[in-house]
Enzyme design. Sequence first.
Site, PDB file in Angstrom:
ATOM      1  N   HIS A  46       0.500  -1.329   0.158  1.00 46.60           N
ATOM      2  CA  HIS A  46       0.173  -0.130  -0.186  1.00 46.60           C
ATOM      3  C   HIS A  46       0.950   1.728   0.351  1.00 46.60           C
ATOM      4  O   HIS A  46       0.937   1.923   0.092  1.00 46.60           O
ATOM      5  CB  HIS A  46      -0.806   0.345   1.482  1.00 46.60           C
ATOM      6  CG  HIS A  46      -2.201  -1.352   0.884  1.00 46.60           C
ATOM      7  ND1 HIS A  46      -3.035  -1.035  -0.123  1.00 46.60           N
ATOM      8  CD2 HIS A  46      -2.204  -2.080   1.954  1.00 46.60           C
ATOM      9  CE1 HIS A  46      -3.868  -1.754   0.047  1.00 46.60           C
ATOM     10  NE2 HIS A  46      -3.396  -2.593   1.843  1.00 46.60           N
ATOM     11  N   ARG A  71       7.058  -5.528   3.106  1.00 47.29           N
ATOM     12  CA  ARG A  71       5.455  -6.060   2.763  1.00 47.29           C
ATOM     13  C   ARG A  71       5.585  -6.160   2.045  1.00 47.29           C
ATOM     14  O   ARG A  71       5.534  -4.949   1.794  1.00 47.29           O
ATOM     15  CB  ARG A  71       4.415  -5.296   4.004  1.00 47.29           C
ATOM     16  CG  ARG A  71       2.757  -6.085   3.068  1.00 47.29           C
ATOM     17  CD  ARG A  71       1.480  -5.232   3.934  1.00 47.29           C
ATOM     18  NE  ARG A  71       1.022  -4.559   4.303  1.00 47.29           N
ATOM     19  CZ  ARG A  71      -0.085  -4.020   4.154  1.00 47.29           C
ATOM     20  NH1 ARG A  71      -0.533  -4.931   5.357  1.00 47.29           N
ATOM     21  NH2 ARG A  71       0.101  -2.508   4.608  1.00 47.29           N
ATOM     22  N   ASP A  85      17.095 -10.790  -1.459  1.00 52.12           N
ATOM     23  CA  ASP A  85      18.461 -10.133  -1.895  1.00 52.12           C
ATOM     24  C   ASP A  85      19.075  -9.022  -2.149  1.00 52.12           C
ATOM     25  O   ASP A  85      20.521  -8.720  -1.960  1.00 52.12           O
ATOM     26  CB  ASP A  85      18.549 -10.938  -3.710  1.00 52.12           C
ATOM     27  CG  ASP A  85      18.753 -12.008  -4.325  1.00 52.12           C
ATOM     28  OD1 ASP A  85      18.418 -12.581  -2.651  1.00 52.12           O
ATOM     29  OD2 ASP A  85      18.161 -12.575  -5.281  1.00 52.12           O
ATOM     30  N   GLU A 149      -6.289 -11.147   7.538  1.00 49.64           N
ATOM     31  CA  GLU A 149      -6.868 -10.540   7.042  1.00 49.64           C
ATOM     32  C   GLU A 149      -8.604 -10.721   6.883  1.00 49.64           C
ATOM     33  O   GLU A 149      -9.117 -10.379   6.234  1.00 49.64           O
ATOM     34  CB  GLU A 149      -6.383  -9.507   5.575  1.00 49.64           C
ATOM     35  CG  GLU A 149      -4.925  -9.414   6.064  1.00 49.64           C
ATOM     36  CD  GLU A 149      -4.580  -8.947   5.385  1.00 49.64           C
ATOM     37  OE1 GLU A 149      -4.305  -7.881   5.541  1.00 49.64           O
ATOM     38  OE2 GLU A 149      -3.307  -9.347   4.354  1.00 49.64           O
ATOM     39  N   ASP A 175      -8.253  -4.468   6.780  1.00 47.60           N
ATOM     40  CA  ASP A 175      -8.899  -5.614   6.094  1.00 47.60           C
ATOM     41  C   ASP A 175     -10.162  -6.471   6.772  1.00 47.60           C
ATOM     42  O   ASP A 175     -10.714  -6.775   6.091  1.00 47.60           O
ATOM     43  CB  ASP A 175      -7.877  -6.440   5.600  1.00 47.60           C
ATOM     44  CG  ASP A 175      -7.257  -6.148   4.149  1.00 47.60           C
ATOM     45  OD1 ASP A 175      -7.592  -5.696   3.520  1.00 47.60           O
ATOM     46  OD2 ASP A 175      -5.917  -5.077   4.934  1.00 47.60           O
TER      47      ASP A 175
END
Length: 266
Positions: A46, A71, A85, A149, A175
């Site tokens: 988001h 996230r 990575d 969620e 959520d």
Amino acid sequence: MNRRQLVDLMAAGRPALGTFVNLGSPLAAEACALGGAAWLLIDLEHGGTGEDALLPQILAAEARGVAALVRVETADRIRAGRVLDLGVRGVMFPRIDTAEQAAEAIAHLRYPPEGDRGVATYNRACGFGLDTGALDRANDEILGIIQIESPEAVTNAAAIAAVPGVDVLFVGPRDLSHAMGIPGQVRHPDFLDALGQVLDAARGAGIAAGTLAATPASAAGYVTDGFTFVGVGSDSSILAGAVADAIRTIIDTAADNATRRQKEIV
């Protein structure tokens, strides 16, 4: 702060407090780190920017000894591999409903044979080829965070918590409350019951329960309840809230001053 330090902190019953970072600004990330956060979660689901702004924020967090977590947008293997990575300390997976989905997501955090993370040593996580022990350590160094969620995820919370490599069950309050048909009602009895189920599942598996709080007061409430991985707002909401509070204080104080002076004149 690395995964082991965070896990040990939470296992001792002490909260690991942090905030979400979604402005894409390394300066904002560093400011949050200096504020005392144990972790910063850079939000690619988001947040306002993408992977192009990720590395400077990781560096800003690391410069202040704070764990940089991410996230990812989805639980796809490539999404986790890209951020790993770059050297992040942990990954949060959104929209996980079952133990099978959790196991598949966690596998993306581990090199074979424990998982299916792509193997390369010329990246930042491996010191660009100079850290010869990086591959041997990596499977133990990444914090695995699974978001709860949906009502289905709550029902399956105990099974998800039992998946090896899951370190935190993290309730997404917006959520989950929307999925339950009680949007934003985080004090609703049904929502509180769902929170309790997730907390019990985490405790039963010996891992941490986490969630995101809108205010310091609500965050303190979650800590009192037993949540040990608690986020307080985001860099953007904290900034906007501070400005709003300052403007409101100025207006209210000026109005009080004007009233007092008017009374003095009369």
